[in-house]
Write a protein that holds these residues in place. Structure first.
Motif, PDB file in Angstrom:
ATOM      1  N   LEU A  96      52.725  -4.725 -10.635  1.00  0.00           N
ATOM      2  CA  LEU A  96      51.876  -5.898 -10.787  1.00  0.00           C
ATOM      3  C   LEU A  96      50.732  -5.575 -11.742  1.00  0.00           C
ATOM      4  CD1 LEU A  96      51.919  -8.699  -9.319  1.00  0.00           C
ATOM      5  CD2 LEU A  96      50.324  -7.746  -7.678  1.00  0.00           C
ATOM      6  N   ARG A  97      50.408  -6.517 -12.641  1.00  0.00           N
ATOM      7  CA  ARG A  97      49.256  -6.360 -13.534  1.00  0.00           C
ATOM      8  C   ARG A  97      48.170  -7.329 -13.077  1.00  0.00           C
ATOM      9  NH1 ARG A  97      50.436  -8.271 -18.810  1.00  0.00           N
ATOM     10  NH2 ARG A  97      51.771  -6.467 -19.077  1.00  0.00           N
ATOM     11  N   ILE A  98      46.995  -6.767 -12.769  1.00  0.00           N
ATOM     12  CA  ILE A  98      45.851  -7.566 -12.334  1.00  0.00           C
ATOM     13  C   ILE A  98      44.682  -7.218 -13.252  1.00  0.00           C
ATOM     14  CG2 ILE A  98      44.258  -8.064 -10.461  1.00  0.00           C
ATOM     15  CD1 ILE A  98      46.474  -7.113  -8.509  1.00  0.00           C
ATOM     16  N   GLN A  99      44.226  -8.184 -14.020  1.00  0.00           N
ATOM     17  CA  GLN A  99      43.096  -8.013 -14.947  1.00  0.00           C
ATOM     18  C   GLN A  99      43.230  -6.748 -15.795  1.00  0.00           C
ATOM     19  OE1 GLN A  99      39.554  -8.347 -12.531  1.00  0.00           O
ATOM     20  NE2 GLN A  99      39.775 -10.570 -12.378  1.00  0.00           N
ATOM     21  N   GLY A 100      44.408  -6.560 -16.373  1.00  0.00           N
ATOM     22  CA  GLY A 100      44.635  -5.443 -17.275  1.00  0.00           C
ATOM     23  C   GLY A 100      45.004  -4.127 -16.613  1.00  0.00           C
ATOM     24  N   GLU A 101      44.875  -4.030 -15.314  1.00  0.00           N
ATOM     25  CA  GLU A 101      45.247  -2.814 -14.570  1.00  0.00           C
ATOM     26  C   GLU A 101      46.626  -3.019 -13.948  1.00  0.00           C
ATOM     27  OE1 GLU A 101      43.305  -0.043 -14.379  1.00  0.00           O
ATOM     28  OE2 GLU A 101      41.828  -1.030 -15.664  1.00  0.00           O
ATOM     29  N   GLU A 102      47.424  -1.946 -13.877  1.00  0.00           N
ATOM     30  CA  GLU A 102      48.766  -2.038 -13.316  1.00  0.00           C
ATOM     31  C   GLU A 102      48.985  -1.032 -12.209  1.00  0.00           C
ATOM     32  OE1 GLU A 102      51.967  -1.819 -16.093  1.00  0.00           O
ATOM     33  OE2 GLU A 102      51.205  -3.472 -17.306  1.00  0.00           O
ATOM     34  N   GLY A 103      49.850  -1.415 -11.278  1.00  0.00           N
ATOM     35  CA  GLY A 103      50.245  -0.511 -10.220  1.00  0.00           C
ATOM     36  C   GLY A 103      51.406  -1.096  -9.438  1.00  0.00           C
ATOM     37  N   TRP A 104      51.995  -0.275  -8.596  1.00  0.00           N
ATOM     38  CA  TRP A 104      53.135  -0.679  -7.777  1.00  0.00           C
ATOM     39  C   TRP A 104      52.633  -1.101  -6.397  1.00  0.00           C
ATOM     40  CZ3 TRP A 104      58.146  -1.069  -9.393  1.00  0.00           C
ATOM     41  CH2 TRP A 104      58.443  -0.520 -10.638  1.00  0.00           C
ATOM     42  N   ILE A 105      53.108  -2.240  -5.938  1.00  0.00           N
ATOM     43  CA  ILE A 105      52.701  -2.792  -4.655  1.00  0.00           C
ATOM     44  C   ILE A 105      53.946  -3.081  -3.816  1.00  0.00           C
ATOM     45  CG2 ILE A 105      52.625  -5.164  -5.583  1.00  0.00           C
ATOM     46  CD1 ILE A 105      50.192  -5.654  -3.729  1.00  0.00           C
ATOM     47  N   SER A 106      53.836  -2.862  -2.530  1.00  0.00           N
ATOM     48  CA  SER A 106      54.961  -3.136  -1.636  1.00  0.00           C
ATOM     49  C   SER A 106      55.239  -4.639  -1.615  1.00  0.00           C
ATOM     50  CB  SER A 106      54.619  -2.655  -0.223  1.00  0.00           C
ATOM     51  OG  SER A 106      55.597  -3.106   0.687  1.00  0.00           O
ATOM     52  N   LYS A 107      56.501  -5.015  -1.616  1.00  0.00           N
ATOM     53  CA  LYS A 107      56.862  -6.432  -1.527  1.00  0.00           C
ATOM     54  C   LYS A 107      56.339  -7.077  -0.252  1.00  0.00           C
ATOM     55  CE  LYS A 107      61.046  -6.969  -4.289  1.00  0.00           C
ATOM     56  NZ  LYS A 107      62.477  -7.292  -4.215  1.00  0.00           N
ATOM     57  N   ASP A 108      56.125  -6.270   0.782  1.00  0.00           N
ATOM     58  CA  ASP A 108      55.596  -6.794   2.033  1.00  0.00           C
ATOM     59  C   ASP A 108      54.172  -7.331   1.884  1.00  0.00           C
ATOM     60  OD1 ASP A 108      57.955  -6.047   3.292  1.00  0.00           O
ATOM     61  OD2 ASP A 108      57.141  -4.137   4.010  1.00  0.00           O
ATOM     62  N   ASP A 109      53.482  -6.933   0.810  1.00  0.00           N
ATOM     63  CA  ASP A 109      52.080  -7.309   0.609  1.00  0.00           C
ATOM     64  C   ASP A 109      51.880  -8.443  -0.393  1.00  0.00           C
ATOM     65  OD1 ASP A 109      51.308  -5.375   2.416  1.00  0.00           O
ATOM     66  OD2 ASP A 109      50.891  -3.869   0.878  1.00  0.00           O
ATOM     67  N   ILE A 110      52.981  -9.054  -0.877  1.00  0.00           N
ATOM     68  CA  ILE A 110      52.861 -10.128  -1.872  1.00  0.00           C
ATOM     69  C   ILE A 110      53.797 -11.290  -1.549  1.00  0.00           C
ATOM     70  CG2 ILE A 110      52.078  -8.664  -3.777  1.00  0.00           C
ATOM     71  CD1 ILE A 110      54.967  -8.620  -4.813  1.00  0.00           C
ATOM     72  N   TRP A 111      53.511 -12.433  -2.192  1.00  0.00           N
ATOM     73  CA  TRP A 111      54.386 -13.617  -2.120  1.00  0.00           C
ATOM     74  C   TRP A 111      54.634 -14.072  -3.547  1.00  0.00           C
ATOM     75  CZ3 TRP A 111      54.491 -18.694  -3.671  1.00  0.00           C
ATOM     76  CH2 TRP A 111      55.456 -19.501  -3.074  1.00  0.00           C
ATOM     77  N   GLY A 112      55.890 -14.390  -3.844  1.00  0.00           N
ATOM     78  CA  GLY A 112      56.244 -14.861  -5.178  1.00  0.00           C
ATOM     79  C   GLY A 112      57.478 -14.186  -5.736  1.00  0.00           C
ATOM     80  N   VAL A 113      58.132 -13.403  -4.898  1.00  0.00           N
ATOM     81  CA  VAL A 113      59.365 -12.724  -5.286  1.00  0.00           C
ATOM     82  C   VAL A 113      60.258 -12.651  -4.048  1.00  0.00           C
ATOM     83  CG1 VAL A 113      58.456 -10.400  -4.866  1.00  0.00           C
ATOM     84  CG2 VAL A 113      60.312 -10.697  -6.485  1.00  0.00           C
ATOM     85  N   GLY A 114      61.547 -12.842  -4.240  1.00  0.00           N
ATOM     86  CA  GLY A 114      62.483 -12.795  -3.113  1.00  0.00           C
ATOM     87  C   GLY A 114      62.596 -11.396  -2.532  1.00  0.00           C
ATOM     88  N   ALA A 115      62.873 -11.324  -1.254  1.00  0.00           N
ATOM     89  CA  ALA A 115      62.962 -10.028  -0.547  1.00  0.00           C
ATOM     90  C   ALA A 115      64.005  -9.102  -1.174  1.00  0.00           C
ATOM     91  CB  ALA A 115      63.267 -10.261   0.923  1.00  0.00           C
ATOM     92  N   ASP A 116      65.118  -9.661  -1.644  1.00  0.00           N
ATOM     93  CA  ASP A 116      66.168  -8.820  -2.229  1.00  0.00           C
ATOM     94  C   ASP A 116      66.250  -8.977  -3.752  1.00  0.00           C
ATOM     95  OD1 ASP A 116      67.064 -11.407  -2.150  1.00  0.00           O
ATOM     96  OD2 ASP A 116      69.059 -10.935  -1.387  1.00  0.00           O
ATOM     97  N   GLU A 117      65.226  -9.574  -4.338  1.00  0.00           N
ATOM     98  CA  GLU A 117      65.210  -9.818  -5.784  1.00  0.00           C
ATOM     99  C   GLU A 117      64.779  -8.563  -6.549  1.00  0.00           C
ATOM    100  OE1 GLU A 117      63.480 -13.233  -8.816  1.00  0.00           O
ATOM    101  OE2 GLU A 117      62.650 -13.061  -6.798  1.00  0.00           O
ATOM    102  N   VAL A 118      65.471  -8.294  -7.652  1.00  0.00           N
ATOM    103  CA  VAL A 118      65.147  -7.180  -8.525  1.00  0.00           C
ATOM    104  C   VAL A 118      64.864  -7.760  -9.908  1.00  0.00           C
ATOM    105  CG1 VAL A 118      66.039  -5.077  -9.626  1.00  0.00           C
ATOM    106  CG2 VAL A 118      66.583  -5.567  -7.216  1.00  0.00           C
ATOM    107  N   LEU A 119      63.721  -7.384 -10.487  1.00  0.00           N
ATOM    108  CA  LEU A 119      63.337  -7.851 -11.823  1.00  0.00           C
ATOM    109  C   LEU A 119      63.208  -6.670 -12.761  1.00  0.00           C
ATOM    110  CD1 LEU A 119      60.445 -10.322 -10.879  1.00  0.00           C
ATOM    111  CD2 LEU A 119      62.805 -10.898 -11.388  1.00  0.00           C
TER     112      LEU A 119
END
Length: 170
Positions: free
Chosen positions: A146-169
């Motif tokens: 995820l990119r937030i205000q120019g910073e990037e990092g990996w976040i658990s899917k359990d902590d976000i909404w907007g992507v399917g549980a089994d979706e791979v991008l």
């Protein structure tokens, strides 16, 4: 005369049955207009978008979304209209011109940690509060970058909404 009428009715019912056999029921897992998967996620591409009770300008406005880049889930299609909902299930019908295929995610955890790699043991590079929106860069089965205000990092899917549980991008 009755015999002729009966033959016409039988022929008509046979034709209707043949037409039904050739025209299968629509697949509810894809949009009737775009043939894209349903449900699917998109983002609001304006700073304000009206969600209406039905698919058309004559329907009353039930909800107004006011966050540019907000993730929304499309659940149905009708002409130029898409039925959308937010992370809390609020929504309605929006004109497709207000939506973008660019992907974002909403932080749902009170305070989520973004890591340098897609695992909980890697260094925390950023922390994000609930309701922060970030641009999705990629996702594997359990984590999203995820990119937030120019910073990037990996976040658990359990902590976000907007992507399917089994979706791979990619």
């Amino acid at each position: 005369m009755t015999r002729i009428l009966r033959c016409v009715l039988v022929a008509a019912s046979l034709m209707t049955g043949a037409a039904a056999a050739q025209d299968p029921a629509p697949d509810p897992s894809v949009g009737a207009v775009t043939n894209l998967p349903l449900p699917r996620y998109v983002t609001l591409k304006t700073s304000e978008g009206n969600a209406r009770r039905g698919p058309g300008l004559t329907h009353r406005i039930d909800w107004v979304f006011t966050r540019n880049g907000m993730p929304l889930k499309i659940t149905a299609e009708y002409g130029h209209w898409r039925r959308v909902e937010d992370s809390e299930g609020a929504g309605g019908w929006m004109h497709y011109a207000l939506l973008s295929g660019t992907r974002s995610a909403l932080v749902t955890a009170d305070l989520a940690e973004l890591h340098s790699r897609p695992n909980a043991d890697s260094a925390v590079v950023l922390k994000a509060e609930k309701d922060v929106i970030g641009a999705l860069q990629e996702c594997n089965i359990d984590w999203c970058r995820l990119r937030i205000q120019g910073e990037e990092g990996w976040i658990s899917k359990d902590d976000i909404w907007g992507v399917g549980a089994d979706e791979v991008l990619d």
